[in-house]
Design an enzyme around this catalytic site. Sequence first.
Site, PDB file in Angstrom:
ATOM      1  N   ASN A  54       0.804  -1.229   0.000  1.00 19.78           N
ATOM      2  CA  ASN A  54       0.000   0.000   0.000  1.00 19.78           C
ATOM      3  C   ASN A  54       0.837   1.279   0.000  1.00 19.78           C
ATOM      4  O   ASN A  54       0.421   2.281  -0.581  1.00 19.78           O
ATOM      5  CB  ASN A  54      -1.031  -0.005   1.133  1.00 19.78           C
ATOM      6  CG  ASN A  54      -0.410  -0.023   2.498  1.00 19.78           C
ATOM      7  OD1 ASN A  54       0.669  -0.589   2.685  1.00 19.78           O
ATOM      8  ND2 ASN A  54      -1.067   0.586   3.462  1.00 19.78           N
ATOM      9  N   GLU A  77       3.967  -3.632  12.291  1.00 15.58           N
ATOM     10  CA  GLU A  77       3.032  -2.537  11.968  1.00 15.58           C
ATOM     11  C   GLU A  77       1.877  -3.184  11.226  1.00 15.58           C
ATOM     12  O   GLU A  77       2.038  -3.616  10.086  1.00 15.58           O
ATOM     13  CB  GLU A  77       3.711  -1.475  11.088  1.00 15.58           C
ATOM     14  CG  GLU A  77       4.886  -0.771  11.725  1.00 15.58           C
ATOM     15  CD  GLU A  77       4.491   0.231  12.791  1.00 15.58           C
ATOM     16  OE1 GLU A  77       3.293   0.355  13.107  1.00 15.58           O
ATOM     17  OE2 GLU A  77       5.400   0.883  13.336  1.00 15.58           O
TER      18      GLU A  77
HETATM   19  P1  NAD Z   1       0.079  -8.888   3.844  1.00 14.46           P
HETATM   20  O1  NAD Z   1       0.151  -9.238   5.284  1.00 14.46           O
HETATM   21  O2  NAD Z   1      -0.681  -9.765   2.946  1.00 14.46           O
HETATM   22  O3  NAD Z   1       1.554  -8.810   3.211  1.00 14.46           O
HETATM   23  C1  NAD Z   1       2.534  -7.941   3.713  1.00 14.46           C
HETATM   24  C2  NAD Z   1       3.902  -8.480   3.335  1.00 14.46           C
HETATM   25  O4  NAD Z   1       4.101  -9.727   3.993  1.00 14.46           O
HETATM   26  C3  NAD Z   1       4.079  -8.754   1.842  1.00 14.46           C
HETATM   27  O5  NAD Z   1       5.398  -8.431   1.465  1.00 14.46           O
HETATM   28  C4  NAD Z   1       3.863 -10.256   1.751  1.00 14.46           C
HETATM   29  O6  NAD Z   1       4.510 -10.847   0.662  1.00 14.46           O
HETATM   30  C5  NAD Z   1       4.481 -10.706   3.053  1.00 14.46           C
HETATM   31  N1  NAD Z   1       4.003 -12.011   3.539  1.00 14.46           N
HETATM   32  C6  NAD Z   1       2.790 -12.582   3.333  1.00 14.46           C
HETATM   33  N2  NAD Z   1       2.747 -13.790   3.921  1.00 14.46           N
HETATM   34  C7  NAD Z   1       3.940 -13.981   4.514  1.00 14.46           C
HETATM   35  C8  NAD Z   1       4.505 -15.045   5.287  1.00 14.46           C
HETATM   36  N3  NAD Z   1       3.818 -16.153   5.565  1.00 14.46           N
HETATM   37  N4  NAD Z   1       5.770 -14.909   5.745  1.00 14.46           N
HETATM   38  C9  NAD Z   1       6.481 -13.801   5.487  1.00 14.46           C
HETATM   39  N5  NAD Z   1       6.007 -12.763   4.765  1.00 14.46           N
HETATM   40  C10 NAD Z   1       4.746 -12.855   4.280  1.00 14.46           C
HETATM   41  O7  NAD Z   1      -0.437  -7.392   3.828  1.00 14.46           O
HETATM   42  P2  NAD Z   1      -0.766  -6.493   2.566  1.00 14.46           P
HETATM   43  O8  NAD Z   1      -2.094  -6.926   2.064  1.00 14.46           O
HETATM   44  O9  NAD Z   1       0.396  -6.447   1.628  1.00 14.46           O
HETATM   45  O10 NAD Z   1      -0.849  -5.046   3.240  1.00 14.46           O
HETATM   46  C11 NAD Z   1      -2.012  -4.545   3.765  1.00 14.46           C
HETATM   47  C12 NAD Z   1      -2.000  -4.607   5.275  1.00 14.46           C
HETATM   48  O11 NAD Z   1      -0.869  -3.894   5.788  1.00 14.46           O
HETATM   49  C13 NAD Z   1      -3.202  -3.951   5.906  1.00 14.46           C
HETATM   50  O12 NAD Z   1      -3.703  -4.744   6.937  1.00 14.46           O
HETATM   51  C14 NAD Z   1      -2.641  -2.655   6.476  1.00 14.46           C
HETATM   52  O13 NAD Z   1      -3.362  -2.118   7.545  1.00 14.46           O
HETATM   53  C15 NAD Z   1      -1.280  -3.069   6.874  1.00 14.46           C
HETATM   54  N6  NAD Z   1      -0.403  -1.899   6.996  1.00 14.46           N
HETATM   55  C16 NAD Z   1      -0.020  -1.481   8.242  1.00 14.46           C
HETATM   56  C17 NAD Z   1       0.770  -0.357   8.388  1.00 14.46           C
HETATM   57  C18 NAD Z   1       1.205   0.120   9.746  1.00 14.46           C
HETATM   58  O14 NAD Z   1       2.155   0.868   9.800  1.00 14.46           O
HETATM   59  N7  NAD Z   1       0.567  -0.295  10.827  1.00 14.46           N
HETATM   60  C19 NAD Z   1       1.188   0.343   7.269  1.00 14.46           C
HETATM   61  C20 NAD Z   1       0.771  -0.106   6.011  1.00 14.46           C
HETATM   62  C21 NAD Z   1      -0.012  -1.240   5.892  1.00 14.46           C
END
Ligand code: NAD
Length: 469
Positions: free
Chosen positions: A147, A245
Site C-alpha cells: 500500500n 506494523e
Molecule cells: P500482507 O500481510 O498480505 O503482506 C505484507 C507483506 O508480507 C508482503 O510483502 C507479503 O509478501 C508478506 N508475507 C505474506 N505472507 C507472509 C509469510 N507467511 N511470511 C512472510 N512474509 C509474508 O499485507 P498487505 O495486504 O500487503 O498489506 C495490507 C495490510 O498492511 C493492511 O492490513 C494494512 O493495515 C497493513 N499496513 C499497516 C501499516 C502500519 O504501519 N501499521 C502500514 C501499512 C499497511
Amino acid sequence: MPNASHPHPPPPAPDEPYELTVLNPSTEEVVATVPGATAVDVDRAVTRAAGAQHTWAGLAPGDRARALRRFAAAVDAHLEELADLEVREAGHTIGNARWEAGNVRDLLDYAAGGVERLCGRQIPVAGGLDVTILEPLGVVGVIAPWNFPLPIAAWGTAPALAAGNAVLLKPAETTPLTALRLAELGRESGLPEHLFQVLPGAGRIAGDALVTHPGVAKIVFTGSTAVGKTIMAKCADRVKRVTLELGGKSPNLVFADADIEAAAAAAPLSFLDNSGQDCCARTRILVQDTVYERFLSLLAPAVEAVRVGDPADERTQMGPLISRAQLDRVRGYVSDDLPGIRGRCPDGPGFWFPPTVLTGLAPDAPAATEEVFGPVAVVLPFRDEAEAVRLANATEYGLAGSVWTRDLGRALRVCGAVAAGNLSVNSHSSVRYWTPFGGFKQSGLGRELGPDALAAFTETKNVFLNTEV
Ligand code: NAD
C-alpha cells in the site's frame, strides 16, 4: 508457478524458479515480470549481507552518515522516476507518489543525522565505571506491504542501516519495482556491495525464508494482522527481534462543539487517500447525534466531489485499488442495498471502486469493525463523550484516530481515553518521519520513525570496568 494471482499454490521446492507479474492497477496492463527470490536466494543473500555488515559497522560514524546522505541525494536526483514507477505499479496519484519518494529521501537524511548521535550512557556505580554500548543487530529483514511500497520500505531500512546493520528488503508481490530501483540507487551512490539487497518474492517463500533464517537478527514486518501474528510466532522460535506494523480501523470522532464545516471537509480524504488502502484511514466516522444530520449533509457533496481517475493526471485525488483480489474483497463489504453516499469512478479496465460512505449500520456490522482497506467508511452516531470513547475503543485495532472539538479539555480527555498509538486533534495527520509511529493492541508492536528509530536496531550491552584492581 506462484504469483500474485495464485495466492495459495502448493509449497515449492526451496530453489524452484518462479516469476512475479506486476500489473498497472489503472489499466490492468503488464508493467514487468520479475524473477521471484527462492529460499536458496535468501540464504545466499544473508551470507553476503553478513559480510558487508561487518565492514559497515566498523566504519567511522561520520563515514556511515556521509554514505547515507549520498544515498539520500541519489534518491532526490531520481524523485520523478521513482514517483512515475509508483504510479505505474501501485496506482498512486502522482501527487502522492512524489511525496512518497521525497519521504524516502527525508528518512535517509534524518537517519544519517542520527549516526553520530547514537550514544550509550554512563551510569554511576561504586568501584568503577559503567557504560552502555549500542551495538548493531546484524542482518535485518524488512518485509513491506503494497500500500505504501516506497515509504514503508524506507521506515525500516534507513534507521537499520544508520545503526550499523545490513538490510534485506522483501517488497510485496504486486509492487517490487520501486524497491529494486531503490537498491540500485543505493549501490550507485556508493553503499557497500550487498549491504542493502532487495529480494522480490512471494511472502510464503522469500518472506518466510527471511523470518525463519538463523542469520537474520530482526524482522520488521508491515502488513496484515493475520500474517503479522504468524510471523511473530515464528520469530518466537529463535527469540528473534520483531517490529510489527499491522492493520487498523481508526475512528474519527466529531463532537457537536467542533467546527462541523471543517470536520466534514476534511473527512473524505481521511479515508479516501490512497483509495483507502491506508492503515491509518479514518474509516469509522463517529458523530454526535445532535449534529449527525448536518454533518452528513455537508459530507455528501464533499465525497461526491472527490476526483477519481487516471493517477498520472495531476488533478486526480484518488486512483484505483491495487488488484482484482482487493477489488473483490472491498465489494464483499458493500452491497447495493446499503444506504449511504456513493461517489463516482471510471468503468472499463482497472481496479476501480467509488468513494463510499455507509450509514445506518449496526456498530458491530463487518464493514464497521473489519479493516476493509478500500474507499469505504461508516458513519455512526453517539450520544455523549463516554459513548464516543466506548465506540472508538470497540475494536481489536489501535493504530490512529482523530478528535474534532473546540474544547481543549475534551480533546485531551478523549486522546487519553482512546487506545491508539497516533491521535490528532482537529486534523487527520498521523505520520511524520521525525515523530514515533506504531499501534496499540493488535495494530502492532514497537515503534518506528521519530527520535528513537535507530535504537530499535541495536542491542544494549552493559560494560562494568573495575577501577579497584
Ligand atoms: P500482507 O500481510 O498480505 O503482506 C505484507 C507483506 O508480507 C508482503 O510483502 C507479503 O509478501 C508478506 N508475507 C505474506 N505472507 C507472509 C509469510 N507467511 N511470511 C512472510 N512474509 C509474508 O499485507 P498487505 O495486504 O500487503 O498489506 C495490507 C495490510 O498492511 C493492511 O492490513 C494494512 O493495515 C497493513 N499496513 C499497516 C501499516 C502500519 O504501519 N501499521 C502500514 C501499512 C499497511
